[in-house]
Motif scaffolding. Structure first.
Motif, PDB file in Angstrom:
ATOM      1  N   THR A  16       0.799  -1.222   0.000  1.00 23.07           N
ATOM      2  CA  THR A  16       0.000   0.000   0.000  1.00 23.07           C
ATOM      3  C   THR A  16       0.829   1.267   0.000  1.00 23.07           C
ATOM      4  OG1 THR A  16      -0.139  -0.058   2.406  1.00 23.07           O
ATOM      5  CG2 THR A  16      -1.933  -1.103   1.172  1.00 23.07           C
ATOM      6  N   ARG A  17       2.065   1.174   0.512  1.00 18.45           N
ATOM      7  CA  ARG A  17       2.874   2.386   0.585  1.00 18.45           C
ATOM      8  C   ARG A  17       4.345   2.018   0.715  1.00 18.45           C
ATOM      9  NH1 ARG A  17       1.755   7.057   4.974  1.00 18.45           N
ATOM     10  NH2 ARG A  17       2.758   5.587   6.368  1.00 18.45           N
ATOM     11  N   LYS A  18       5.176   2.888   0.170  1.00 19.70           N
ATOM     12  CA  LYS A  18       6.623   2.754   0.293  1.00 19.70           C
ATOM     13  C   LYS A  18       7.124   4.076   0.847  1.00 19.70           C
ATOM     14  CE  LYS A  18      10.516   1.467  -2.654  1.00 19.70           C
ATOM     15  NZ  LYS A  18      10.877   1.150  -4.047  1.00 19.70           N
ATOM     16  N   THR A  19       7.919   4.011   1.899  1.00 17.94           N
ATOM     17  CA  THR A  19       8.441   5.227   2.515  1.00 17.94           C
ATOM     18  C   THR A  19       9.879   4.982   2.945  1.00 17.94           C
ATOM     19  OG1 THR A  19       7.936   6.947   4.146  1.00 17.94           O
ATOM     20  CG2 THR A  19       7.628   4.681   4.846  1.00 17.94           C
ATOM     21  N   SER A  20      10.551   6.004   3.412  1.00 18.99           N
ATOM     22  CA  SER A  20      11.929   5.881   3.876  1.00 18.99           C
ATOM     23  C   SER A  20      12.037   6.405   5.300  1.00 18.99           C
ATOM     24  CB  SER A  20      12.871   6.685   2.979  1.00 18.99           C
ATOM     25  OG  SER A  20      12.891   6.154   1.687  1.00 18.99           O
ATOM     26  N   TYR A  21      12.909   5.764   6.063  1.00 16.87           N
ATOM     27  CA  TYR A  21      13.182   6.184   7.431  1.00 16.87           C
ATOM     28  C   TYR A  21      14.682   6.330   7.617  1.00 16.87           C
ATOM     29  CZ  TYR A  21       8.406   4.837   8.665  1.00 16.87           C
ATOM     30  OH  TYR A  21       7.035   4.735   8.737  1.00 16.87           O
ATOM     31  N   LEU A  22      15.086   7.322   8.387  1.00 19.33           N
ATOM     32  CA  LEU A  22      16.482   7.501   8.754  1.00 19.33           C
ATOM     33  C   LEU A  22      16.883   6.358   9.678  1.00 19.33           C
ATOM     34  CD1 LEU A  22      18.964   9.372   8.568  1.00 19.33           C
ATOM     35  CD2 LEU A  22      18.083  10.552  10.601  1.00 19.33           C
ATOM     36  N   MET A  23      18.059   5.765   9.422  1.00 16.20           N
ATOM     37  CA  MET A  23      18.509   4.608  10.194  1.00 16.20           C
ATOM     38  C   MET A  23      19.376   5.014  11.376  1.00 16.20           C
ATOM     39  SD  MET A  23      19.581   1.937   7.191  1.00 16.20           S
ATOM     40  CE  MET A  23      20.420   0.874   8.354  1.00 16.20           C
ATOM     41  N   ALA A  24      19.392   4.158  12.388  1.00 13.02           N
ATOM     42  CA  ALA A  24      20.308   4.323  13.506  1.00 13.02           C
ATOM     43  C   ALA A  24      21.739   4.137  13.001  1.00 13.02           C
ATOM     44  CB  ALA A  24      19.997   3.318  14.607  1.00 13.02           C
ATOM     45  N   VAL A  25      22.686   4.810  13.624  1.00 13.70           N
ATOM     46  CA  VAL A  25      24.096   4.728  13.253  1.00 13.70           C
ATOM     47  C   VAL A  25      24.622   3.315  13.508  1.00 13.70           C
ATOM     48  CG1 VAL A  25      26.390   5.618  13.855  1.00 13.70           C
ATOM     49  CG2 VAL A  25      24.448   7.169  13.702  1.00 13.70           C
ATOM     50  N   SER A  26      25.504   2.855  12.629  1.00 17.40           N
ATOM     51  CA  SER A  26      26.168   1.546  12.739  1.00 17.40           C
ATOM     52  C   SER A  26      25.177   0.394  12.879  1.00 17.40           C
ATOM     53  CB  SER A  26      27.153   1.548  13.909  1.00 17.40           C
ATOM     54  OG  SER A  26      28.132   2.539  13.727  1.00 17.40           O
ATOM     55  N   THR A  27      24.151   0.421  12.058  1.00 17.58           N
ATOM     56  CA  THR A  27      23.095  -0.598  12.078  1.00 17.58           C
ATOM     57  C   THR A  27      23.018  -1.259  10.705  1.00 17.58           C
ATOM     58  OG1 THR A  27      21.808   0.671  13.679  1.00 17.58           O
ATOM     59  CG2 THR A  27      20.599  -0.948  12.383  1.00 17.58           C
ATOM     60  N   THR A  28      22.760  -2.562  10.698  1.00 19.34           N
ATOM     61  CA  THR A  28      22.498  -3.268   9.454  1.00 19.34           C
ATOM     62  C   THR A  28      21.052  -3.731   9.460  1.00 19.34           C
ATOM     63  OG1 THR A  28      24.775  -4.029   9.226  1.00 19.34           O
ATOM     64  CG2 THR A  28      23.099  -5.252   8.009  1.00 19.34           C
ATOM     65  N   ILE A  29      20.337  -3.380   8.401  1.00 25.06           N
ATOM     66  CA  ILE A  29      18.966  -3.827   8.209  1.00 25.06           C
ATOM     67  C   ILE A  29      18.956  -4.666   6.944  1.00 25.06           C
ATOM     68  CG2 ILE A  29      16.594  -3.134   7.706  1.00 25.06           C
ATOM     69  CD1 ILE A  29      17.083  -0.622   9.395  1.00 25.06           C
ATOM     70  N   TYR A  30      18.385  -5.872   7.050  1.00 17.36           N
ATOM     71  CA  TYR A  30      18.363  -6.793   5.915  1.00 17.36           C
ATOM     72  C   TYR A  30      17.041  -6.736   5.176  1.00 17.36           C
ATOM     73  CZ  TYR A  30      22.587  -8.737   7.939  1.00 17.36           C
ATOM     74  OH  TYR A  30      23.855  -8.902   8.438  1.00 17.36           O
ATOM     75  N   ASN A  38      13.331   3.198  16.994  1.00 19.72           N
ATOM     76  CA  ASN A  38      13.811   3.223  18.377  1.00 19.72           C
ATOM     77  C   ASN A  38      13.393   4.511  19.078  1.00 19.72           C
ATOM     78  OD1 ASN A  38      15.693   5.229  17.643  1.00 19.72           O
ATOM     79  ND2 ASN A  38      17.419   3.813  17.598  1.00 19.72           N
ATOM     80  N   ALA A  39      13.788   4.664  20.334  1.00 20.29           N
ATOM     81  CA  ALA A  39      13.381   5.818  21.139  1.00 20.29           C
ATOM     82  C   ALA A  39      13.910   7.136  20.573  1.00 20.29           C
ATOM     83  CB  ALA A  39      13.852   5.630  22.579  1.00 20.29           C
ATOM     84  N   SER A  40      14.945   7.084  19.737  1.00 18.49           N
ATOM     85  CA  SER A  40      15.498   8.286  19.103  1.00 18.49           C
ATOM     86  C   SER A  40      14.833   8.597  17.768  1.00 18.49           C
ATOM     87  CB  SER A  40      17.005   8.112  18.894  1.00 18.49           C
ATOM     88  OG  SER A  40      17.654   7.957  20.133  1.00 18.49           O
ATOM     89  N   GLY A  41      13.856   7.780  17.361  1.00 18.13           N
ATOM     90  CA  GLY A  41      13.143   8.010  16.110  1.00 18.13           C
ATOM     91  C   GLY A  41      13.855   7.463  14.885  1.00 18.13           C
ATOM     92  N   LEU A  42      14.780   6.508  15.085  1.00 19.53           N
ATOM     93  CA  LEU A  42      15.574   5.956  13.990  1.00 19.53           C
ATOM     94  C   LEU A  42      15.204   4.509  13.707  1.00 19.53           C
ATOM     95  CD1 LEU A  42      18.951   7.463  15.196  1.00 19.53           C
ATOM     96  CD2 LEU A  42      17.445   8.369  13.406  1.00 19.53           C
ATOM     97  N   ALA A  43      15.287   4.114  12.442  1.00 17.97           N
ATOM     98  CA  ALA A  43      14.925   2.756  12.022  1.00 17.97           C
ATOM     99  C   ALA A  43      15.977   1.746  12.466  1.00 17.97           C
ATOM    100  CB  ALA A  43      14.771   2.702  10.510  1.00 17.97           C
ATOM    101  N   ILE A  44      15.478   0.606  12.974  1.00 17.34           N
ATOM    102  CA  ILE A  44      16.317  -0.520  13.381  1.00 17.34           C
ATOM    103  C   ILE A  44      15.561  -1.813  13.067  1.00 17.34           C
ATOM    104  CG2 ILE A  44      17.548   0.721  15.220  1.00 17.34           C
ATOM    105  CD1 ILE A  44      15.621  -0.634  17.213  1.00 17.34           C
ATOM    106  N   PRO A  45      16.248  -2.961  13.038  1.00 23.43           N
ATOM    107  CA  PRO A  45      15.527  -4.222  12.865  1.00 23.43           C
ATOM    108  C   PRO A  45      14.580  -4.461  14.048  1.00 23.43           C
ATOM    109  CG  PRO A  45      17.882  -4.528  12.523  1.00 23.43           C
ATOM    110  CD  PRO A  45      17.696  -3.152  13.099  1.00 23.43           C
TER     111      PRO A  45
END
Length: 138
Positions: A16-30, A38-45
């Motif tokens: 239904t939708r495709k969007t982008s999120y800013l990632m947490a530093v030094s994180t790998t998302i597969y 996360n609590a800082s508003g950054l994308a994580i697995p």
């Protein structure tokens, strides 16, 4: 199951939708894994953790963020087939919870984020869930 250590092909339907999120530093998302904020508003697995929001979608690509800089992950919302711990047909229409970025369950463990509604039971160890910020509760 355990958290992803490589990309996976996650069956999907009704994107239904495709969007982008800013990632947490030094994180790998597969690619193919569930994503939470996360609590800082950054994308994580997706994983159990204090201060994590509900699952916001599924990674469309794999991205490894560096120690500095701005890295974004493309995230899809829709219906996805994921592995489950132990579900039944009676759980259809109920809120599910992310154990990790590729597994869900019908009961919420400690600090597990909501990941969406079970919309189709496949087996006791898999089902289709509707994933997106509007589909889950924290």
């Amino acid at each position: 199951m355990t958290a992803l250590s490589a990309s996976r092909i996650t069956k999907s339907r009704g994107i239904t939708r495709k969007t982008s999120y800013l990632m947490a530093v030094s994180t790998t998302i597969y690619e193919g894994g569930m994503i939470t904020i996360n609590a800082s508003g950054l994308a994580i697995p997706a994983a159990a953790g204090s201060g994590f929001s509900q699952v916001v979608g599924v990674a469309a690509t794999s991205v490894t963020s560096a120690g500095s800089g701005s890295y974004y992950i493309e995230v899809l919302e829709g219906e996805f087939l994921f592995g489950a711990d132990a579900i039944t047909q009676a759980h259809v229409g109920s809120q599910m919870f992310a154990n990790d970025d590729q597994t869900f369950d019908n009961t919420q463990g400690t600090n597990e984020p909501g990941c969406g509604m079970l919309i189709e039971f496949v087996s006791t160890t898999s089902g289709w869930i509707r994933v997106g910020p509007e589909s889950a509760i924290a």
